[in-house]
Every structure is written in structure tokens, then in C-alpha cells.
Enzyme design. Structure first.
Site, short mmCIF file in Angstrom:
data_model
loop_
_atom_site.label_atom_id
_atom_site.label_comp_id
_atom_site.label_asym_id
_atom_site.label_seq_id
_atom_site.Cartn_x
_atom_site.Cartn_y
_atom_site.Cartn_z
NE ARG A 131 -19.65 -0.65 -5.76
CZ ARG A 131 -19.91 -1.57 -4.84
NH1 ARG A 131 -20.83 -1.34 -3.93
NH2 ARG A 131 -19.24 -2.70 -4.82
CB CYS B 34 -14.24 -0.38 1.03
SG CYS B 34 -15.04 -1.80 0.30
CG PHE C 289 -2.25 -0.80 0.72
CD1 PHE C 289 -2.16 -2.16 0.49
CD2 PHE C 289 -3.47 -0.18 0.50
CE1 PHE C 289 -3.26 -2.88 0.04
CE2 PHE C 289 -4.57 -0.89 0.05
CZ PHE C 289 -4.46 -2.25 -0.18
C1 UGA Z 1 -10.37 -2.67 0.70
C2 UGA Z 1 -9.44 -3.33 1.74
O1 UGA Z 1 -8.15 -3.54 1.18
C3 UGA Z 1 -10.03 -4.68 2.22
O2 UGA Z 1 -9.21 -5.21 3.24
C4 UGA Z 1 -11.44 -4.44 2.76
O3 UGA Z 1 -12.07 -5.63 3.16
C5 UGA Z 1 -12.29 -3.81 1.66
O4 UGA Z 1 -11.69 -2.56 1.25
C6 UGA Z 1 -13.68 -3.57 2.24
O5 UGA Z 1 -13.80 -2.78 3.18
O6 UGA Z 1 -14.61 -4.22 1.78
P1 UGA Z 1 -10.80 -3.05 -1.92
O7 UGA Z 1 -11.74 -1.89 -1.82
O8 UGA Z 1 -11.21 -4.27 -2.64
O9 UGA Z 1 -10.38 -3.54 -0.44
O10 UGA Z 1 -9.50 -2.48 -2.62
P2 UGA Z 1 -7.93 -2.30 -2.29
O11 UGA Z 1 -7.17 -3.39 -2.92
O12 UGA Z 1 -7.71 -2.03 -0.87
O13 UGA Z 1 -7.65 -0.95 -3.14
C7 UGA Z 1 -8.34 0.26 -2.81
C8 UGA Z 1 -7.85 1.40 -3.66
O14 UGA Z 1 -6.52 1.77 -3.29
C9 UGA Z 1 -7.77 1.09 -5.18
O15 UGA Z 1 -8.27 2.21 -5.88
C10 UGA Z 1 -6.30 0.89 -5.43
O16 UGA Z 1 -5.91 1.21 -6.74
C11 UGA Z 1 -5.70 1.88 -4.44
N1 UGA Z 1 -4.32 1.57 -4.06
C12 UGA Z 1 -4.01 0.43 -3.38
C13 UGA Z 1 -3.30 2.49 -4.35
O17 UGA Z 1 -3.56 3.56 -4.97
N2 UGA Z 1 -2.03 2.21 -3.94
C14 UGA Z 1 -1.71 1.08 -3.27
O18 UGA Z 1 -0.52 0.90 -2.92
C15 UGA Z 1 -2.74 0.15 -2.98
#
Ligand code: UGA
Length: 430
Positions: free
Chosen positions: A319, A252, A241
């Protein structure tokens, strides 16, 4: 697959029919085969009838949506409707498990609601809070191999029962289990509810942190990729992250931070850091739009290809997608936007924006190409081909997926996030 019988209640008729036929109405790898094998074995069924599913159940998982409502507070309409239906059917042998992300303190509200709806108050079921940490696109693997299982309740017997249900996962004893046993945290309801919000808020803050650092990197000529790699080597920080980009999105992070800020405000606490996390995220999206506007000397009449529409790879979920936000803003500025995504085909918010089947069709005659989602497809772009069909030469690689030198070698101009442009200087050699 873990040896239980599961009846899923789905009240949307179209979704119910699809699920009964073994088809999942959204993109989630590995889920369809799992549902198919449950249906074939007769251990999984779908119904819209609470009276068929609830009375025979020992444990009722509440998994309904909790979208953002007024002032960032989650809208509990779906939870309320489900609780009312459940209350009519329980016979005192059920334990209710809240999987839905619900505001801190919901257990008390839910217990009161149940009590007021129950035909026989003695039948009041116990409520266990069991927050969800699945990531979209990896939901099946995250469910089967979690880092931790959180169970919150003041009823020890109910906690024992749900712990028992999780035993194959806690011991990784199911077929396909691995050696990494997840931790079990048994606590009270408000603590379990807070853990969910705190986890998402921390992850979002970590991304906003590296995005803010990326802005500083651009100003001072440093490389955020090298900075993230080096700080992530410290186990106190960790490498995950820390990918700078166009800001976080999805259903989320934004919703949960809004909910936590609103809970804090209701209790007289000003959640300054969380507000900054949100503000930095919005600014990061706007920085993409500003960059394109600056490099193209305006947006009016420009043709811009947006690559990636989903909020992240591996899903068709749009979303709160940064890509949708940026595409909308580019259009407001007078540009013609053509988008591509490997699986998303339609986005209502983007109205008549064309979503093409191929990257070539999207970049054809484009003045700029903006890569918004880190689909692996875009890391392997045929840059010579892109250069040959574009009208202009600007590549905005918000996810830092491309090799800047290769982009330049193809005769294109490179703009990454927090990376020195146009020719990257290697700040860290491994
Ligand atoms: C997130 C959490 O990671 C889960 O643990 C949680 O269960 C879930 O929300 C929820 O509450 O239901 P998710 O929304 O599927 O999961 O997506 P992530 O993989 O966390 O990514 C979220 C956003 O952060 C994306 O737009 C992604 O591109 C961005 N991101 C992620 C970054 O910009 N940089 C990073 O290093 C990682």
C-alpha cells in the site's frame, strides 16, 4: 499469552477460516506461532458473531480499518458498522477501547452513536482511546515492548481497568519481558488521539527532512549518509528515521498526514509543514524516475528491473509503496518493467508487470536496475553476476545499500541518493 481470554471478531469469511486454522493472511513475523499457541491453549478464539463475543467481554478493542476517505478525512464506515453491532450486544459492563486510528474528536462522535443505538441508554460503555504505534514487520515485538502506552479517557475507572490489562507489559513481567519498562501516559481522549497523529507526522517529517537534505547533498557534492550519521549523534536529533531514500510509504504515514491536515483545515489551521512533508515525499519518488530517465536518455523501449516492491522490508504490504509508484511511472514513460521482491508475488496496480522469483531473472537484459526496498537480500547482490546478465550498466540504489566502489569495480555505473557519484569521497571517518 498475557493471561487473558480473547475472542476476535472477523467478519470476512475467508480470513475467519484462515485464522481459525492458525494461519495469518498477511506476512508478519512471529505472529503465527503466537496465534497457534493461543488456539491450542483455548484462550484465543475467532468468530464472526458479535453476540458470542461481546456480552461476556469486559473490554472491547476496536481495531477496524479507517482508510482515507473524501478530502483526506478517514472513512469511518467500518467503525460505524462495528459500533452498531457492539451497541446491540453490550450490557453495561464493557469498556470500549479505540485502537483504530480515528480522527481527533471521534470519541464524542462514537459516544453519541453508541447512545443512539443502545437498547438501554444506561448501558452506555466508557470509551478509552489507546493509539497504536506498531510497525509492520515488527508488530509483535513492538506490542510486547512498547516505548509508551497511551490511554485517554475522562472516565478514571475505565482508565484504571485498561491500565490493569496492560500491567504485564508496563512491568515487563510476562515470560520474555525485558528490563525496559515502557512509560504510561494517562490523558484525555482528544490528546490521546492527537498523540497518534503527531507521532506519525513527526516521523514522516523527519524522513522528508533528510530526503530534502539528500537533494542538497547531490547538488553540492556532499554525502547524506555521513550527514545523517553526524547529526544523529546529537541526542536532540537522534539517529533513527534519518535514512534517505525514495520517500516514505505504507498504509499509515500518508493517510495520517492527510487526516491531520484535513482536521487542521476544518479548524481553520493551515498545516504548512505537514503539506510540505507530503510534497517533498512525492518529489522524492519523482526524482527516482527523473534520474533513471536522465541517465538512460529516455524511458521509451528501455528494460528496467525494480528490486523490491513492498513499501519496506519485512512485510508483503504494497500500500502506497514508493516502488509501486516508481514502477508505474517508469511504465507510463514507455519502459518495460520487471520486478523482484522476496515475498510479494502480485500487485494489482502493476497489472501485467512480471514479478520474478529470482533477482537474476529480473535483471536479465535490463538497461537499469533500480533498488527500491531495503531488503537485506539486495545489500549482498552478486554484482559480477548482475553485470554479466544486464544489457546496460546503471544501478540506481535509492536506499544507499551498496558500496559504490564495488559497483564500479564490477563495471557498473552507480547512482545513490544524496551521495556523490560516481566515486564516493569519504566525508566522515569514524
Ligand atoms: C509506522 C510507524 O513507524 C508506527 O509507529 C505506527 O504505528 C504505524 O506507522 C501505524 O501508524 O500503524 P510502518 O508504517 O509499519 O509504521 O512503517 P515504518 O517502519 O515507520 O516505515 C514507513 C516508511 O518510511 C517506509 O516506507 C520506510 O521505508 C520509510 N523510511 C523509514 C525511510 O524512508 N527512512 C527511514 O529512515 C525510516
Amino acid at each position: 499469552m498475557l493471561g487473558n481470554e480473547v475472542a476476535v471478531i472477523e467478519v470476512d469469511r475467508a480470513r475467519l477460516e484462515a485464522l481459525r486454522a492458525g494461519s495469518v493472511p498477511f506476512h508478519e513475523p512471529d505472529l503465527e506461532p503466537l496465534i497457534g499457541s493461543g488456539l491450542a491453549a483455548g484462550t484465543l478464539s475467532f468468530t464472526d458473531d458479535y453476540s458470542r463475543a461481546i456480552p461476556s467481554a469486559e473490554i472491547v478493542f476496536m481495531c477496524v480499518g479507517t482508510p482515507s476517505g473524501a478530502h483526506g478525512r478517514p472513512d469511518l464506515g467500518f467503525v460505524r458498522a462495528a459500533v452498531r453491532e457492539i451497541a446491540r450486544q453490550v450490557d453495561g459492563n464493557e469498556t470500549i477501547v479505540t485502537k483504530s486510528t480515528v480522527p481527533i474528536g471521534t470519541r464524542d462522535w462514537l459516544a453519541d452513536l453508541l447512545e443512539s443505538e443502545l437498547a438501554t441508554p444506561a448501558d452506555r460503555p466508557a470509551v478509552v482511546s489507546n493509539p497504536e504505534f506498531l510497525r509492520e514487520g515488527r508488530a509483535v515485538a513492538d506490542f510486547l515492548h512498547p516505548h509508551r502506552v497511551i490511554l485517554g479517557s475522562n472516565d478514571e475507572m475505565a482508565l484504571d481497568l485498561v491500565e490493569q490489562l496492560y500491567r504485564p507489559i508496563l512491568e515487563q513481567s510476562f515470560p520474555g519481558g525485558d528490563g525496559r519498562r515502557p512509560a504510561l501516559v494517562r490523558t484525555d481522549n482528544p490528546t490521546a488521539e492527537t498523540i497518534k497523529y503527531a507521532a506519525n507526522a513527526f516521523l514522516a517529517t523527519k524522513i522528508s527532512f533528510i530526503n530534502e537534505i539528500s537533494t542538497i547533498c547531490e547538488a553540492v557534492g556532499a554525502d547524506v549518509e555521513a550527514v545523517a550519521l553526524a547529526i544523529g549523534m546529537d541526542p536532540r536529533i537522534g539517529p533513527e528515521f534519518l535514512a534517505a531514500g525514495p520517500g516514505w510509504g505504507g498504509s499509515c504515514f500518508g493517510k495520517d498526514i492527510d487526516a491531520l491536515v484535513s482536521t487542521a483545515t476544518e479548524h481553520g489551521v493551515e498545516a504548512q509543514l505537514l503539506q510540505a512533508t507530503r510534497d517533498v515525499n512525492l518529489r522524492q519518488r519523482e526524482r527516482v524516475v527523473d534520474r533513471v530517465r536522465r541517465e538512460l536518455h529516455g524511458l521509451l523501449g528501455r528494460r528496467i528491473a525494480v528490486l523490491g516492491v513492498a513499501f519496506k522490508p519485512g512485510t508483503d504490504d504494497v500500500r502506497d509503496s514508493p516502488a509501486v509508484h516508481v514502477a508505474e511511472r517508469l511504465r507510463e514513460g514507455g519502459a518495460t518493467v520487471v520486478a523482484h521482491d522476496p515475498i510479494v508475488r502480485r500487485v494489482p496496480e502493476l497489472g501485467d508487470v512480471e514479478i520474478t522469483d529470482t533477482v537474476t531473472a529480473a535483471v536479465d537484459r535490463a538497461d537499469a536496475v533500480v533498488i527500491m526496498t531495503d531488503w537485506p537480500d539486495y545489500a549482498g547482490l552478486d554484482l559480477a553476476q548482475v553485470a554479466s546478465v544486464m544489457r546496460g550498466d546503471l544501478i540506481v540504489d535509492t536506499r544507499n545499500q551498496l558500496d559504490a566502489e564495488a559497483v564500479e569495480a564490477a563495471g557498473l555505473r552507480y547512482a545513490g541518493t544524496g551521495r556523490p557519484a560516481p566515486t564516493p569521497r569519504r566525508a566522515l571517518e569514524l
